[in-house]
Design a protein around this motif. Sequence first.
Motif, mmCIF file in Angstrom:
data_model
loop_
_atom_site.group_PDB
_atom_site.id
_atom_site.type_symbol
_atom_site.label_atom_id
_atom_site.label_comp_id
_atom_site.label_asym_id
_atom_site.label_seq_id
_atom_site.Cartn_x
_atom_site.Cartn_y
_atom_site.Cartn_z
ATOM 1 N N ARG A 49 3.523 -1.441 -5.439
ATOM 2 C CA ARG A 49 2.149 -1.179 -4.984
ATOM 3 C C ARG A 49 1.492 -2.540 -4.782
ATOM 4 N NH1 ARG A 49 -1.984 2.133 -7.932
ATOM 5 N NH2 ARG A 49 -3.022 1.486 -6.034
ATOM 6 N N ASP A 50 0.691 -2.660 -3.735
ATOM 7 C CA ASP A 50 0.143 -3.987 -3.412
ATOM 8 C C ASP A 50 -0.671 -4.594 -4.562
ATOM 9 O OD1 ASP A 50 -2.087 -2.361 -3.137
ATOM 10 O OD2 ASP A 50 -2.780 -3.343 -1.296
ATOM 11 N N ASP A 51 -1.391 -3.739 -5.292
ATOM 12 C CA ASP A 51 -2.256 -4.242 -6.382
ATOM 13 C C ASP A 51 -1.467 -4.908 -7.509
ATOM 14 O OD1 ASP A 51 -4.883 -2.249 -5.759
ATOM 15 O OD2 ASP A 51 -2.895 -1.493 -5.238
#
Length: 284
Positions: A49-51
């Motif tokens: 996930r990008d976060d």
Amino acid sequence: MLKIAIQKSGRLNEDSIKLLKECGIELNNGNKQLKAVAYNFPVEVYFFRDDDIPQYVYDGVADIGIVGENVLLETGKDIELAYRLGFGKCRLSIAVPKAMEYNSIKDLNGLKIATTYSNLLKQYLTANKVKADIHEISGSVEIAPGIGLADAICDLVSSGSTLFTNGLKEVEVILKSEAVITANKNLSEEKKAILKKLLMRMNAVKTAKNNKYILLNAPNYQLENIFSLLPGMKSPTVVPLVEEGWSSVQSVVNENDFWEVIEKLKQYEAEGIIVMPIEKMIIG
Ligand code: ATP
Ligand code: ZN
């Protein structure tokens, strides 16, 4: 072996995979699994996930990551911004209901602002001496004013159509963002060398996209004028035509001033202008 973290699914996933491919990196599977290995370059690709990417790069789970600058700055991790990739462009903006009268940033005082970017919003408000109530939520920020959860929002915008359909208007731009390569600060010499090679390839791909190859014919007495418009990588190539007093010129032209250059070339009597895309471009 260099470990690269990219977004598992979402707006940056496809462009990240495409970029690696354009850099000649062939992966052994799609993005169905956690990890893919390249069989012709010493890299492994992880899908997250990008976060989570800044944290993983900081911890060394991955050596580098492809992530939005907005995510990198929001997490505030002590990792390097190694290269700007030129895709995933967007801005982090504050928006208010269309009907609200808005004259200056002072109008945000006392408002409740919903966002997933509370750190960047807080920094921006503090820098501008605005006292507002930051309401952190995890998604669908754009509907918050409509359902009475907040007076304003701070969210990512690209075309502005999401704001429009939710009856909002953009009033402040906090940050202009694009996808970037972020890197751990303590890479081994071996990893640094692979990263350097990779960045050279990425730069060749990006430069090629920003330039076009141009071919034209011109009367010899106009050549100096034409060279001033088309400096080329080192200097233009000139080949005499069979027809006396004419030459063929080959050079490159930047995408940004493309049409302007074409119009001037016409004034300098250029004929038979051919423009072609460049696949890779290595300067120096
Ligand atoms: P994940 O499931 O990985 O957490 P996400 O929903 O948080 O995904 P996306 O919406 O896929 O993230 O956006 C990823 C990145 O794409 C953003 O952080 C931003 O850098 C970039 N981006 C470009 N244009 C936009 C836009 N209009 N809205 C949101 N993000 C954009
Ligand atoms: Zn995310």
